[in-house]
Design a protein around this motif. Structure first.
Motif, mmCIF file in Angstrom:
data_model
loop_
_atom_site.group_PDB
_atom_site.id
_atom_site.type_symbol
_atom_site.label_atom_id
_atom_site.label_comp_id
_atom_site.label_asym_id
_atom_site.label_seq_id
_atom_site.Cartn_x
_atom_site.Cartn_y
_atom_site.Cartn_z
ATOM 1 N N VAL A 162 -4.933 -1.951 10.564
ATOM 2 C CA VAL A 162 -4.705 -0.301 10.097
ATOM 3 C C VAL A 162 -4.727 -0.348 8.416
ATOM 4 O O VAL A 162 -4.020 -1.104 8.007
ATOM 5 N N TYR A 183 4.834 7.007 -2.977
ATOM 6 C CA TYR A 183 5.089 6.019 -1.813
ATOM 7 C C TYR A 183 6.293 5.118 -2.674
ATOM 8 O O TYR A 183 7.180 4.870 -1.788
ATOM 9 N N GLU A 230 9.370 6.871 -2.787
ATOM 10 C CA GLU A 230 9.978 7.221 -1.193
ATOM 11 C C GLU A 230 10.868 5.754 -1.145
ATOM 12 O O GLU A 230 11.794 5.952 -0.341
ATOM 13 N N THR A 233 12.454 -3.619 7.801
ATOM 14 C CA THR A 233 11.573 -2.550 7.607
ATOM 15 C C THR A 233 11.285 -2.695 5.996
ATOM 16 O O THR A 233 10.181 -2.451 5.351
ATOM 17 N N ARG A 236 7.451 -2.430 4.178
ATOM 18 C CA ARG A 236 7.196 -1.667 3.142
ATOM 19 C C ARG A 236 6.893 -2.223 1.795
ATOM 20 O O ARG A 236 6.029 -1.999 1.203
ATOM 21 N N SER A 266 7.757 7.154 9.796
ATOM 22 C CA SER A 266 7.936 7.421 8.503
ATOM 23 C C SER A 266 9.176 6.585 8.180
ATOM 24 O O SER A 266 9.677 6.350 6.960
ATOM 25 N N LEU A 267 10.180 6.355 9.163
ATOM 26 C CA LEU A 267 11.295 5.595 8.788
ATOM 27 C C LEU A 267 10.919 4.196 8.474
ATOM 28 O O LEU A 267 11.252 3.599 7.653
ATOM 29 N N VAL A 268 10.098 3.628 9.405
ATOM 30 C CA VAL A 268 9.705 2.200 9.130
ATOM 31 C C VAL A 268 8.587 2.001 7.937
ATOM 32 O O VAL A 268 8.942 1.214 7.134
ATOM 33 N N LEU A 269 7.490 2.730 8.000
ATOM 34 C CA LEU A 269 6.636 2.273 6.894
ATOM 35 C C LEU A 269 6.659 3.419 5.943
ATOM 36 O O LEU A 269 6.113 3.224 4.827
ATOM 37 N N GLY A 270 7.409 4.543 6.032
ATOM 38 C CA GLY A 270 7.218 5.680 5.047
ATOM 39 C C GLY A 270 6.105 6.445 5.088
ATOM 40 O O GLY A 270 5.219 6.464 6.146
ATOM 41 N N ASN A 271 5.834 7.121 4.006
ATOM 42 C CA ASN A 271 4.675 8.060 4.024
ATOM 43 C C ASN A 271 3.250 7.642 3.895
ATOM 44 O O ASN A 271 2.596 8.039 2.833
ATOM 45 N N VAL A 272 2.839 6.582 4.569
ATOM 46 C CA VAL A 272 1.682 6.072 4.179
ATOM 47 C C VAL A 272 0.805 6.448 5.618
ATOM 48 O O VAL A 272 1.387 6.605 6.804
ATOM 49 N N ASN A 273 -0.492 6.835 5.276
ATOM 50 C CA ASN A 273 -1.446 7.653 6.308
ATOM 51 C C ASN A 273 -1.929 6.403 7.205
ATOM 52 O O ASN A 273 -2.611 5.379 6.679
ATOM 53 N N VAL A 274 -1.698 6.206 8.241
ATOM 54 C CA VAL A 274 -2.232 5.314 9.423
ATOM 55 C C VAL A 274 -3.127 5.767 10.481
ATOM 56 O O VAL A 274 -3.292 5.208 11.371
#
Ligand SMILES: CC(C)(COP(=O)(O)OP(=O)(O)OC[C@H]1O[C@@H](n2cnc3c(N)ncnc32)[C@H](O)[C@@H]1OP(=O)(O)O)[C@@H](O)C(=O)NCCC(=O)NCCS
Ligand SMILES: CC(C)(COP(=O)(O)OP(=O)(O)OC[C@H]1O[C@@H](n2cnc3c(N)ncnc32)[C@H](O)[C@@H]1OP(=O)(O)O)[C@@H](O)C(=O)NCCC(=O)NCCS
Lengths: 333, 333
Positions: free
Chosen positions: A114, A127, A130, A172, A176, B108-116
């Motif tokens: 992805v 990002y 965050e 995590t 990230r 959002s916890l694991v990846l944060g605010n990245v668009n998947v």
């Protein structure tokens, strides 16, 4: 009333037609974008390949100059081209910041194929911001948790939960950080690897059975965790300060901030931070020695003791040397 | 030679100008796309809100009809509008498949605010396919691993590695499944939750210290893992078969495949699979009972025993009831 409903519906319908039109345009543009993406990416890699070949040929020309052709003017031209070439490499990097990157091994294992590239500077900045905030929040939680384990409740099950949280947290972070690297962060490989080692360490601590040896190391481990959270706290202020200042520099809309100003702020921050960091590294070394000594005890049957000892030693060496390296590198610039 | 180099460079330069132009267009289109994206998303949510209000007003109109206005014709119009409204909801879903979705809590916890969000059907299909393949590969690895632990080497440290791999595997699955859901998969919430429970279960198994009780349960646990891998193997054939057939149906370029054909294939697959699944559920129940009995033993001091027992019970109940529900639902359609 009914007539109002009808009117409302007519309006909605008109709106809907409009929406459909926008969506059609959107899908079309999306396709165009993905085509342009492909041609940009392949264009860049083609140029890179050719430039590499050209650079080799130019070196060749310079080393065995056919005397009838290479005037001082020609030599100048070659030097010019070589300058241009190095400029282009950075131009390509700049371009690639807006193109999706293929995931590395770790990300493809965890997330699959992805795309996690953020396609503009603001999103990349947000990002990173965050990520720092996430570390801050978890640091506070871990600080309270380790405090509770250390001074309030002393149950192996609670310790296990703490270690489980640590495993999750470090996992995590590695994810990230891989996303950050995918988006062009220049974070050193060691800091990411350091989180892998920390994951393994916490996992091994999780499996360490209750017993005399565990109790011997427990207090030291928990106070170390508390100290680490505290240092992470300081680090947050330094890192996010760097981030905001660098961004302000990059955007150039803060006229008060100069490169020199940034440098002096950075050095002040670093020299405040470094003693605490080095003390933390020393503590890792101390943990490792304690564990090696424990593993020599006649009643030591747990493999976890030596394993944790090794991990702490690896962490100490890596952190210490990398931090020295970073400081040296900054000093040289 | 030098002149060839110059010529090459001139060509490269022309190419580079062209590339820059493409990149400029690309960035511009990218911005247009993101603007269109925003306006589509907000358009859809606005329409949704208004349609909801309108539906309420229409119901109102039908219930208290002002007699002077509601002729049979009007009633028909209302019914028409209501039909249209339900059509629109599905049109909106269709549209949203091409729009980025906000990440859920876990992502959002694991990846944060990245668009998947994957923005086209092929990519979504490829992602799902990759997910199934990933499960297959890990299943094979886990099968060999549990076999080795069970019949070849019997070390607690190796068991710990096996459990660590399980924790990692289930964590990864939860992440990938959240991405799938974000991309419109209709996977039941339980199957995702089931992987959270499995993560916790493997984590607890990891902390279970070596001892009489551990050895009592070890063989049963490892054979259970082997059986589960075997079932997962069968499941792979069923799920990926479904996936490919559904895709062929959706694209409509395979004329031999009809909806009835798919249905009959699915039922044959399911009726082959179900006995194995139910036997697996029964085994989970059996594990849970074994562990509860063990926790009654006078020499049982480990909290892990009861905890694992509860987890197996939860897994059994959830899997069994959800599978029954899925079959019932399919039967009703
Ligand atoms: C030494 C240190 C303060 C230097 O920080 P710095 O000035 O940001 O270093 P660099 O200029 O090399 O940073 C390059 C990039 O790596 C990131 N980075 C540096 N150290 C990092 C770390 N420990 N974790 C995560 N990211 C880090 C920076 O944010 C920057 O990212 P960017 O390219 O997206 O802007 C920092 O590396 C650090 O805190 N290290 C010590 C960690 C440690 O030892 N922990 C254990 C204590 S007990
Ligand atoms: C019963 C079962 C075979 C039905 O599968 P199905 O026909 O695909 O079920 P549905 O039609 O409800 O599937 C809806 C979606 O959920 C997915 N899905 C269903 N069960 C899943 C599972 N266990 N894991 C992951 N995804 C699953 C499907 O792939 C489909 O995805 P899509 O919307 O992207 O196409 C399947 O749910 C299953 O294998 N369950 C048993 C799992 C189990 O008990 N394991 C323990 C054994 S010891």
């Amino acid at each position: 009333g009914f007539s109002e409903c009808l009117q409302e519906w007519a309006e909605l319908d008109k709106d809907y037609q409009h929406l459909q039109e926008i969506h059609r345009q959107y899908k079309q543009k999306l396709e165009e974008v993905s085509k342009l993406q492909t041609s940009c990416s392949s264009g860049i890699s083609r140029q890179r390949k050719k430039i590499k070949e050209l650079a080799v040929s130019l070196e060749e020309c310079k080393r065995n100059p056919p005397p009838e052709h290479l005037s001082p003017d020609d030599a100048l031209t070659i030097a010019d081209i070589q300058d241009c070439i190095s400029e282009r490499s950075s131009a390509f990097l700049e371009m690639e910041a807006f193109l999706p990157t293929k995931n590395g091994l770790y990300l493809s294992l965890v997330l699959g194929n992805v795309n996690v590239t953020l396609l503009n500077k603001q999103a990349q900045f947000a990002y990173k911001d965050e990520y720092e905030k996430f570390k801050l929040i978890l640091t506070v939680i871990l600080l309270f948790f380790s405090f509770t384990c250390c001074f309030v409740f002393s149950y192996r099950a609670l310790d296990a939960m703490f270690n489980f949280l640590l495993v999750w947290y470090y996992c995590t972070l590695t994810i990230r950080e891989s996303i950050l690297i995918n988006n062009g962060s220049r974070i050193k490989g060691w800091w990411v690897f350091h989180h892998y080692v920390s994951t393994v360490l916490s996992g091994v601590m999780l499996t360490w059975p209750e017993g005399v040896l565990y109790q011997m190391f427990r207090k030291q481990f928990l106070t170390y965790c508390m100290y680490q959270s505290f240092v992470q706290f300081l680090q947050y202020y330094y890192q996010s300060g760097c981030l905001y200042r660098l961004r302000a520099l990059g955007e150039g809309h803060n006229m008060d901030l100069t490169v020199e100003g940034f440098q002096s702020w950075m050095w002040r921050g670093l020299s405040f931070l470094l003693p605490f960091l080095f003390f933390g590294h020393f503590w890792q070394f101390y943990n490792s020695i304690t564990l090696f000594k424990m593993s020599q005890l006649p009643n030591c049957k747990e493999w976890q003791v030596a394993m944790c000892g090794c991990s702490y030693m690896v962490l100490f060496l890596g952190n210490f040397l990398t931090t020295l390296g970073v400081v040296y590198q900054k000093y040289m610039n």
